[in-house]
Design an enzyme around this catalytic site. Structure first.
Site, PDB file in Angstrom:
ATOM      1  N   HIS A 119       0.925  -1.176   0.157  1.00  0.00           N
ATOM      2  CA  HIS A 119       0.108  -0.060  -0.073  1.00  0.00           C
ATOM      3  C   HIS A 119       0.745   1.049   0.026  1.00  0.00           C
ATOM      4  O   HIS A 119       0.983   1.927   0.955  1.00  0.00           O
ATOM      5  CB  HIS A 119      -0.982  -0.078   1.194  1.00  0.00           C
ATOM      6  N   TYR A 296     -15.007   5.731  -4.833  1.00  0.00           N
ATOM      7  CA  TYR A 296     -15.209   7.037  -4.053  1.00  0.00           C
ATOM      8  C   TYR A 296     -16.344   7.978  -4.576  1.00  0.00           C
ATOM      9  O   TYR A 296     -16.817   8.652  -4.080  1.00  0.00           O
ATOM     10  CB  TYR A 296     -13.967   7.617  -3.519  1.00  0.00           C
TER      11      TYR A 296
END
Ligand code: GAL
Length: 459
Positions: A119, A296
């Site tokens: 990540h 999102y």
């Protein structure tokens, strides 16, 4: 009541650099995010993840928080530089122990770990010595790191995600330079993305060959994509929206689920888009047991005809000139604190797009969430706007399932407020409020609300 399928996975998500802190503890080496955050001017208010949410020291309390709300799955990432401080060579026993203990703690509380291997916090040494993801040697180096993780944690981890959002690494890290390593280029994003796809495939091949037969886990990748809705019914706008989606999600999902980059990218990016060898293609095609997607927001897409697309701090969907797409928001759409439009139906449309294009894969929403301007009053945080957001997005996910999409899980971003990359601590995505001075965690109303959703397996 909107009941989700029986085997539906509900969880929350975090990432190492955003929550751990302990940046120089436990034998950890530096990562590109340590270096980037310490570079003046890169992060809002000069914030860094040095301490972040201090999860490195408080992981037991954090697991207790999860247990209290009835969480069944937790997605977190491993900081590569805790496992291999310089990115290569002997594993660091203290780093292994930290994640091993965290995994045990989760399992003791009945929470399934979903582990992301990357990540964004690349060991700094690999950036300095090899130019990070630009280097074709990286896939093997990543595979060796992944092997250490499979070996040490795979007996207890059943869900692996190789990379989180290669698009962000490539575009924001190597194109716009607003994320680590801060490079600005119109060709490097495609080179970095290429090596990430090769690295992903190599790690998956190794897992399948050596570990999966004994450990019986599953492995995939998490991509991210906003929805792109044609601004008008015109053919050129419909093509623009489709192009935008192929440049966003198709870039990384097509090689894995269809065998190569989208034609439209080949045509438009031409020589700047690297080519896969036949061996690469074989290794990459089919290298995911599920389709991880972070979503999102939504924007309208129109043919740009030379006009440039608006740029937000977190990018505009890729290199605009390459796509020739003009993105706009409907001024009536409400926005989150990120400035992202709240358009729940965009999620349903995206799920259908994935379902059609990739032939009905098993999909897991590995992130979805809402940034709000939360305030504590009387030890409570009333985040009604977040609850509305989540409820609306989940309803659209539910509808997609009713319409036949094979959606199997939902991970809420995020378990707690954390270091929001270039925006530092100014943005709060958590369902637990974090007081960064005392490190106190306060469950927001949304944490109670989400606890009920999970308990009832529905809305
Ligand atoms: C994603 C990312 C997360 C989180 C979230 C909200 O792109 O994976 O780390 O920051 O966005 O911006």
């Amino acid at each position: 009541m909107k009941k989700f399928p029986k085997d539906f996975t509900w969880g929350t998500a975090t990432a190492s650099y955003q929550i751990e802190g302990g940046w120089q503890e436990g034998g950890k080496g530096l990562s590109i995010w340590d270096a980037f955050a310490h570079t003046p001017g890169k992060i809002k208010n000069g914030d860094t993840g040095d301490a972040a949410c201090d999860h490195f020291h408080r992981y037991k309390d954090d697991v207790a928080l999860m247990a209290k709300m009835g969480l069944k799955a937790y997605r977190f990432s491993i900081a590569w530089s805790r496992i291999q401080p310089a990115g290569r060579g002997k594993p660091n026993p203290k780093g292994i122990k930290f994640y091993s203990d965290l995994i045990d703690e989760l399992l003791d509380h009945g929470i399934a770990p979903w582990v992301t291997l990357y990540h964004w916090d690349l060991p700094l040494a690999l950036q300095l010595e090899l130019d990070g993801w630009l280097n074709p040697a990286m896939p093997e180096i990543f595979r060796d790191y992944a092997a250490i993780c499979f070996e040490n944690f795979g007996d207890r981890v059943q869900h692996w995600i190789t990379f989180n959002e290669p698009w962000v690494v490539s575009i924001l890290g190597y194109g716009q330079g607003v994320f680590a390593p801060g490079r600005v280029s119109t060709s490097e994003p495609y080179q970095a993305g290429h090596q990430i796809l090769r690295a992903h495939a190599k790690a998956v091949a190794l897992y399948r060959e050596k570990f999966q037969p004994k450990q019986n886990g599953r492995i995939g990748i998490t991509n991210n994509c906003d929805w792109r809705e044609p601004l008008t019914d015109s053919e050129s706008d419909r093509l623009a929206a489709q192009r935008a989606l192929e440049f966003f999600l198709g870039w990384f999902a097509d090689p894995i689920f269809r065998g190569d980059y989208p034609d439209v990218m080949r045509e438009r990016v031409a020589d700047r888009l690297p080519k896969f060898t036949p061996e690469d293609k074989t290794l990459i095609l089919g290298s995911a047991d599920f389709f991880g997607i972070n979503h999102y927001t939504t924007l309208y897409a129109a043919e740009a005809k030379g006009k440039s697309a608006p740029t937000t701090p977190y990018g505009n969907g890729g290199i605009s000139e390459d796509q020739d797409v003009l993105l706009t928001a409907d001024p009536h759409w409400d926005k989150t604190e990120m400035g992202w439009s709240i358009v729940p139906w965009g999620l349903r449309k995206l799920l259908h797009w994935i379902d059609d294009r990739y032939e009905h894969p098993e999909i897991v929403i590995t992130e979805n969430g809402c940034a709000c301007s939360d305030r504590v009053s009387n030890s409570k945080v009333h985040d009604a706007k977040r609850i509305q957001f989540l409820s609306d997005y989940m309803s659209e996910a539910y509808r997609a399932i009713q319409e036949g999409v094979n959606l199997k899980g939902y991970f809420l971003w995020s378990l707690m407020d954390n270091f929001e990359w270039a925006l530092g601590f100014s943005i709060r995505f958590g369902i637990h409020y974090v007081d960064y001075k005392t490190q106190e965690r306060i469950p927001k109303d949304s944490a109670h609300w989400y606890g009920n959703i999970m308990k009832n397996n529905g809305l």
